[in-house]
Each structure stands twice: as structure tokens, then as C-alpha cells.
Design a protein around this motif. Structure first.
Motif, PDB file in Angstrom:
ATOM      1  N   PHE A   1       0.825  -1.206   0.000  1.00 51.03           N
ATOM      2  CA  PHE A   1       0.000   0.000   0.000  1.00 51.03           C
ATOM      3  C   PHE A   1       0.862   1.259   0.000  1.00 51.03           C
ATOM      4  CE2 PHE A   1      -3.587  -2.658   1.618  1.00 51.03           C
ATOM      5  CZ  PHE A   1      -4.473  -2.344   0.594  1.00 51.03           C
ATOM      6  N   THR A   2       1.979   1.223   0.730  1.00 51.51           N
ATOM      7  CA  THR A   2       2.880   2.373   0.763  1.00 51.51           C
ATOM      8  C   THR A   2       3.460   2.642  -0.617  1.00 51.51           C
ATOM      9  OG1 THR A   2       3.433   1.891   3.054  1.00 51.51           O
ATOM     10  CG2 THR A   2       4.935   3.321   1.880  1.00 51.51           C
TER      11      THR A   2
ATOM     12  N   LEU B   1       2.179   1.757  -3.469  1.00 51.07           N
ATOM     13  CA  LEU B   1       1.090   2.212  -4.332  1.00 51.07           C
ATOM     14  C   LEU B   1       0.846   3.703  -4.139  1.00 51.07           C
ATOM     15  CD1 LEU B   1      -1.267   1.586  -6.291  1.00 51.07           C
ATOM     16  CD2 LEU B   1      -2.662   1.192  -4.257  1.00 51.07           C
ATOM     17  N   PHE B   2       0.787   4.139  -2.891  1.00 50.83           N
ATOM     18  CA  PHE B   2       0.549   5.552  -2.594  1.00 50.83           C
ATOM     19  C   PHE B   2       1.694   6.409  -3.116  1.00 50.83           C
ATOM     20  CE2 PHE B   2       1.125   9.208   0.255  1.00 50.83           C
ATOM     21  CZ  PHE B   2      -0.062   9.882  -0.007  1.00 50.83           C
TER      22      PHE B   2
END
Length: 52
Positions: free
Chosen positions: A34-35, A37-38
Motif C-alpha cells: 500500500f505504501t 502504491l501511494f
């Protein structure tokens, strides 16, 4: 909340966090995904992303 309640809440929170990041769990890998992706989305929006 009383001091005892705050201490108990802290102990429970630390226990839950420890359970999530124990070896053999997939939680760290999911958080990293997720990191990335962000950060990738943000870099693309700013025009500083790696060109493919």
C-alpha cells in the motif's frame, strides 16, 4: 479515563500491534504494498515517477 484504563488500553494496543507484525505474517508485506502504491501514485501525479 482513569490512569489504570489508559495503561490497560496501552497494553492491549501493544499486544495487538505485536500480533500483527510477528514473523510469518503477511501484514508487513501488505503495508509495504500500500505504501508503494501511494508513493507511486503521488510520484506520477507530480511527474517525478520512474519512466516505464
Amino acid at each position: 479515563m482513569s490512569a489504570a484504563e489508559k495503561i490497560a488500553m496501552g497494553i492491549v494496543s501493544i499486544g495487538m500491534i505485536t500480533t500483527l507484525i510477528l514473523p510469518g505474517r503477511q501484514t508487513p508485506a501488505v503495508i509495504n504494498a500500500f505504501t508503494k502504491l501511494f508513493r507511486g501514485s503521488l510520484a506520477t501525479a507530480m511527474g517525478t515517477g520512474v519512466k516505464v
